[in-house]
Design an enzyme around this catalytic site. Structure first.
Site, PDB file in Angstrom:
ATOM      1  N   ARG A   1       0.844  -1.180   0.000  1.00 48.64           N
ATOM      2  CA  ARG A   1       0.000   0.000   0.000  1.00 48.64           C
ATOM      3  C   ARG A   1       0.893   1.248   0.000  1.00 48.64           C
ATOM      4  NH1 ARG A   1      -3.422  -2.972  -1.225  1.00 48.64           N
ATOM      5  NH2 ARG A   1      -5.505  -3.293  -0.310  1.00 48.64           N
TER       6      ARG A   1
ATOM      7  N   GLU B   1      -3.458  29.822  14.783  1.00 52.68           N
ATOM      8  CA  GLU B   1      -4.097  29.937  13.479  1.00 52.68           C
ATOM      9  C   GLU B   1      -5.259  30.927  13.494  1.00 52.68           C
ATOM     10  OE1 GLU B   1      -3.038  28.725  10.671  1.00 52.68           O
ATOM     11  OE2 GLU B   1      -1.371  27.628  11.575  1.00 52.68           O
TER      12      GLU B   1
ATOM     13  N   GLU C   1       3.923  31.652   3.352  1.00 52.77           N
ATOM     14  CA  GLU C   1       3.264  30.358   3.197  1.00 52.77           C
ATOM     15  C   GLU C   1       2.266  30.369   2.035  1.00 52.77           C
ATOM     16  OE1 GLU C   1       1.536  29.175   6.915  1.00 52.77           O
ATOM     17  OE2 GLU C   1       3.461  29.165   7.967  1.00 52.77           O
TER      18      GLU C   1
END
Length: 206
Positions: A47, A108, A158
């Site tokens: 996998r 955030e 970012e």
């Protein structure tokens, strides 16, 4: 009938693991085997695993004004579908080493929406897509004042470009119902708010 969870992580044998891609994200290939429900062993199989750290998401809610804050930004994974790739989402960010989910929520909140949470109520932790990725989401509802919320935010280096919207709770619920909001974290959090809205309006305003 057997009960659920008869197996655990110790029942999985990872025979080999190799990093096949390392960029902004990482992809590993695993060779593994595990027991089957019929008592036999699964033949060895492979996998690919998308290795991504945990993240924290917060639905900002003002119980006085009965409003939420939703963030609009471009998402590459939605490109090519029959919709805009600019999505309405929650405050969200990746958990860094040494940070608690609550630390991430506050960081955030400031970076993406100019918000500070006076309290955070845990909604749940959930695996995003455990068939192929390691990512776990820590999901919260956070108390804010929306009186001066809204505007453009994001961290320049970012490549973030985020438009913060103030939306009534009722409009927020409608956007989930008609599909304008169609990402998992936002749907889970908004439906949780529908179930807990009256309690929050009583308790958070006390």
């Amino acid at each position: 009938m057997p009960k659920p969870f008869q197996f655990n992580a110790s029942d999985v044998t990872v025979e080999k693991r190799k990093t096949v891609f390392q960029g902004f994200f990482r992809m590993d290939k695993l060779w593994l085997t595990h027991p089957r429900f019929d008592g036999r062993d699964m033949p060895s199989f492979t996998r690919e695993l998308f290795v991504r750290g945990d993240a924290t998401c917060v639905l900002p809610y003002d119980p006085e004004r009965d409003e939420v804050v939703l963030l609009e930004q471009f998402r590459l994974g939605a490109l090519g579908r029959n919709q805009s790739p600019w999505l309405l989402e929650l405050v969200a960010g990746m958990n860094e080493d040494g940070e608690s989910p609550e630390d991430v929520a506050q960081r955030e909140g400031q970076e993406e929406a100019g918000l500070s949470f006076s309290r955070l109520d845990k909604i749940c932790d959930y695996l995003v897509s455990p068939g192929g990725t390691t990512e776990m989401i820590h999901l919260y509802c956070g108390q804010v004042s929306t009186a001066e919320a809204g505007g453009v935010f994001g961290v320049e280096h970012e490549h973030e470009d985020i438009l913060s919207h103030v939306v009534s709770a009722e409009e927020c619920f409608a956007m989930v119902a008609d599909g304008r909001i169609n990402n998992a974290a936002a749907i889970i959090a908004i439906q949780w708010l529908q179930l807990n809205r009256d309690r929050l309006r009583r308790g958070w305003r006390a």
